[in-house]
Scaffold this motif. Structure first.
Motif, mmCIF file in Angstrom:
data_model
loop_
_atom_site.group_PDB
_atom_site.id
_atom_site.type_symbol
_atom_site.label_atom_id
_atom_site.label_comp_id
_atom_site.label_asym_id
_atom_site.label_seq_id
_atom_site.Cartn_x
_atom_site.Cartn_y
_atom_site.Cartn_z
ATOM 1 N N TYR A 79 10.907 -8.971 -8.784
ATOM 2 C CA TYR A 79 9.518 -8.756 -8.434
ATOM 3 C C TYR A 79 8.799 -8.112 -9.600
ATOM 4 O O TYR A 79 9.331 -7.231 -10.260
ATOM 5 N N VAL A 80 7.544 -8.529 -9.799
ATOM 6 C CA VAL A 80 6.706 -7.933 -10.832
ATOM 7 C C VAL A 80 5.480 -7.345 -10.144
ATOM 8 O O VAL A 80 4.836 -8.015 -9.334
ATOM 9 N N PHE A 81 5.180 -6.092 -10.482
ATOM 10 C CA PHE A 81 4.073 -5.390 -9.857
ATOM 11 C C PHE A 81 2.925 -5.206 -10.833
ATOM 12 O O PHE A 81 3.110 -5.117 -12.057
ATOM 13 N N GLY A 82 1.728 -5.109 -10.265
ATOM 14 C CA GLY A 82 0.587 -4.624 -11.032
ATOM 15 C C GLY A 82 0.617 -3.103 -11.085
ATOM 16 O O GLY A 82 1.437 -2.469 -10.409
ATOM 17 N N ALA A 83 -0.269 -2.538 -11.874
ATOM 18 C CA ALA A 83 -0.295 -1.079 -12.056
ATOM 19 C C ALA A 83 -0.919 -0.350 -10.877
ATOM 20 O O ALA A 83 -0.849 0.883 -10.805
ATOM 21 N N GLY A 84 -1.516 -1.087 -9.973
ATOM 22 C CA GLY A 84 -2.089 -0.469 -8.790
ATOM 23 C C GLY A 84 -3.574 -0.178 -8.926
ATOM 24 O O GLY A 84 -4.093 0.009 -10.031
ATOM 25 N N THR A 85 -4.243 -0.163 -7.774
ATOM 26 C CA THR A 85 -5.646 0.241 -7.687
ATOM 27 C C THR A 85 -5.737 1.390 -6.704
ATOM 28 O O THR A 85 -5.314 1.251 -5.558
ATOM 29 N N ARG A 86 -6.278 2.505 -7.174
ATOM 30 C CA ARG A 86 -6.426 3.670 -6.293
ATOM 31 C C ARG A 86 -7.770 3.553 -5.580
ATOM 32 O O ARG A 86 -8.814 3.553 -6.214
ATOM 33 N N LEU A 87 -7.724 3.431 -4.275
ATOM 34 C CA LEU A 87 -8.928 3.294 -3.460
ATOM 35 C C LEU A 87 -9.298 4.634 -2.856
ATOM 36 O O LEU A 87 -8.471 5.290 -2.221
ATOM 37 N N LYS A 88 -10.538 5.011 -3.035
ATOM 38 C CA LYS A 88 -11.069 6.219 -2.413
ATOM 39 C C LYS A 88 -12.227 5.811 -1.515
ATOM 40 O O LYS A 88 -13.179 5.164 -1.959
ATOM 41 N N VAL B 105 0.847 -1.185 0.000
ATOM 42 C CA VAL B 105 0.000 0.000 0.000
ATOM 43 C C VAL B 105 0.884 1.236 0.000
ATOM 44 O O VAL B 105 1.959 1.247 0.624
ATOM 45 N N GLN B 106 0.444 2.242 -0.749
ATOM 46 C CA GLN B 106 1.162 3.517 -0.769
ATOM 47 C C GLN B 106 0.209 4.626 -0.370
ATOM 48 O O GLN B 106 -0.703 4.976 -1.122
ATOM 49 N N ALA C 292 -5.828 5.061 -0.501
ATOM 50 C CA ALA C 292 -4.425 4.898 -0.872
ATOM 51 C C ALA C 292 -4.373 4.162 -2.210
ATOM 52 O O ALA C 292 -5.406 3.823 -2.787
ATOM 53 N N VAL C 293 -3.161 3.915 -2.658
ATOM 54 C CA VAL C 293 -2.966 3.088 -3.854
ATOM 55 C C VAL C 293 -2.441 1.729 -3.405
ATOM 56 O O VAL C 293 -1.493 1.659 -2.615
ATOM 57 N N TYR C 294 -3.045 0.673 -3.901
ATOM 58 C CA TYR C 294 -2.708 -0.686 -3.507
ATOM 59 C C TYR C 294 -2.085 -1.424 -4.696
ATOM 60 O O TYR C 294 -2.632 -1.436 -5.796
ATOM 61 N N PHE C 295 -0.944 -2.029 -4.431
ATOM 62 C CA PHE C 295 -0.207 -2.744 -5.473
ATOM 63 C C PHE C 295 -0.119 -4.226 -5.122
ATOM 64 O O PHE C 295 0.271 -4.590 -4.010
ATOM 65 N N CYS C 296 -0.438 -5.045 -6.088
ATOM 66 C CA CYS C 296 -0.216 -6.481 -5.969
ATOM 67 C C CYS C 296 1.123 -6.801 -6.635
ATOM 68 O O CYS C 296 1.474 -6.192 -7.665
ATOM 69 N N ALA C 297 1.870 -7.719 -6.050
ATOM 70 C CA ALA C 297 3.190 -8.037 -6.604
ATOM 71 C C ALA C 297 3.467 -9.524 -6.491
ATOM 72 O O ALA C 297 2.936 -10.215 -5.615
ATOM 73 N N LEU C 298 4.324 -9.982 -7.359
ATOM 74 C CA LEU C 298 4.694 -11.399 -7.416
ATOM 75 C C LEU C 298 6.208 -11.493 -7.505
ATOM 76 O O LEU C 298 6.851 -10.682 -8.175
ATOM 77 N N SER C 299 6.754 -12.477 -6.838
ATOM 78 C CA SER C 299 8.175 -12.754 -7.029
ATOM 79 C C SER C 299 8.378 -14.244 -7.169
ATOM 80 O O SER C 299 7.560 -15.042 -6.718
ATOM 81 N N ALA C 300 9.461 -14.575 -7.837
ATOM 82 C CA ALA C 300 9.840 -15.976 -7.974
ATOM 83 C C ALA C 300 11.034 -16.240 -7.087
ATOM 84 O O ALA C 300 11.955 -16.943 -7.437
ATOM 85 N N ALA C 301 11.011 -15.630 -5.904
ATOM 86 C CA ALA C 301 12.174 -15.704 -5.024
ATOM 87 C C ALA C 301 12.499 -17.130 -4.630
ATOM 88 O O ALA C 301 13.627 -17.443 -4.324
#
Lengths: 115, 114
Positions: free
Chosen positions: A103-112, A37-38, A87-96
């Motif tokens: 890490y690969v991120f989504g473009a984000g969802t801005r929540l109001k 979250v940002q 806030a803006v919420y980002f989903c992310a994935l890693s192949a750690a």
């Protein structure tokens, strides 16, 4: 190659209502999945993460997410949102787990959240 | 202390001029990353250091340089800024052990190229 899709660029909900933010991923192996979250003028912060085990993981501030391998999804939920969740919420994935720390991120969802 | 610091927070640069962004972390993390974030787009990985080894993404290989003089610091260098470099630049760090890969982010450096 991995990819993450957040189909909703913006979501508006009323305070006290329930919330679901969608995340779909593409990865042939077993992913590590994250929600970040940002808040305004702040860096991205970890909300929760999934590595293995129980597909429902709990995070901070009442957030939870459910991993579905069959649907390639990792949706974020909250039972009752507060105005401070805007806030803006980002989903992310890693192949750690393969030793690849990319890490690969989504473009984000801005929540109001509105009153 | 789980802080990642970035400097400067805001940078205004002229087209064709160099830009140097700095990141520091005090968590002794072995991996440091630089992402580029443009509005309504996903953060895009530019490069990362695992210990002293630099890994640059293929499509940004020639556009960005980086150095890591010690474990705590990492820089991102643009030799000749173009308008397309205007973006937020995010630094992050992670440890290969312990916390199983969580990224810790700085607040970002906003670059505006004119």
């Amino acid at each position: 190659a991995q990819s993450v899709t957040q189909p909703d660029a913006r979501v508006t909900v009323s305070e006290g209502a329930s919330l679901q933010l969608r995340c779909k991923y593409s990865y042939s192996g077993t992913p590590y999945l994250f929600w970040y979250v940002q808040y305004p003028r702040q860096g991205l912060q970890l909300l929760l993460k999934y590595y293995s085990g129980d597909p429902v993981v709990q995070g901070v501030n009442g957030f939870e997410a459910e991993f579905s391998k069959s649907n390639s999804s990792f949706h974020l939920r909250k039972a009752s949102v507060h105005w401070s969740d805007s806030a803006v919420y980002f989903c992310a994935l890693s192949a750690a787990n393969t030793g690849n720390y990319k890490y690969v991120f989504g473009a984000g969802t801005r929540l109001k959240v509105i009153a | 202390d789980t802080t990642v610091k970035q400097n400067p927070r805001y940078k205004l640069a002229r087209v064709g001029k160099p830009v140097n962004l700095i990141c520091s972390q005090t968590m002794n993390h072995d991996t440091m990353y630089w992402y580029q974030k443009k509005p309504n787009q996903a953060p895009k990985l530019l490069l990362f250091y695992y210990d002293k080894i630099l890994n640059r993404e293929a499509d940004t290989f020639e556009k960005f340089q980086s150095s890591r003089p010690n474990n705590s610091f990492c820089s991102l260098y643009i030799g000749s800024a173009g308008l397309e470099y205007s973006a937020m630049y995010l630094c992050a760090s992670s440890s290969g052990t312990g916390d199983t890969g969580q990224l810790y982010f700085g607040e970002g450096s906003k670059l505006t190229v004119l």
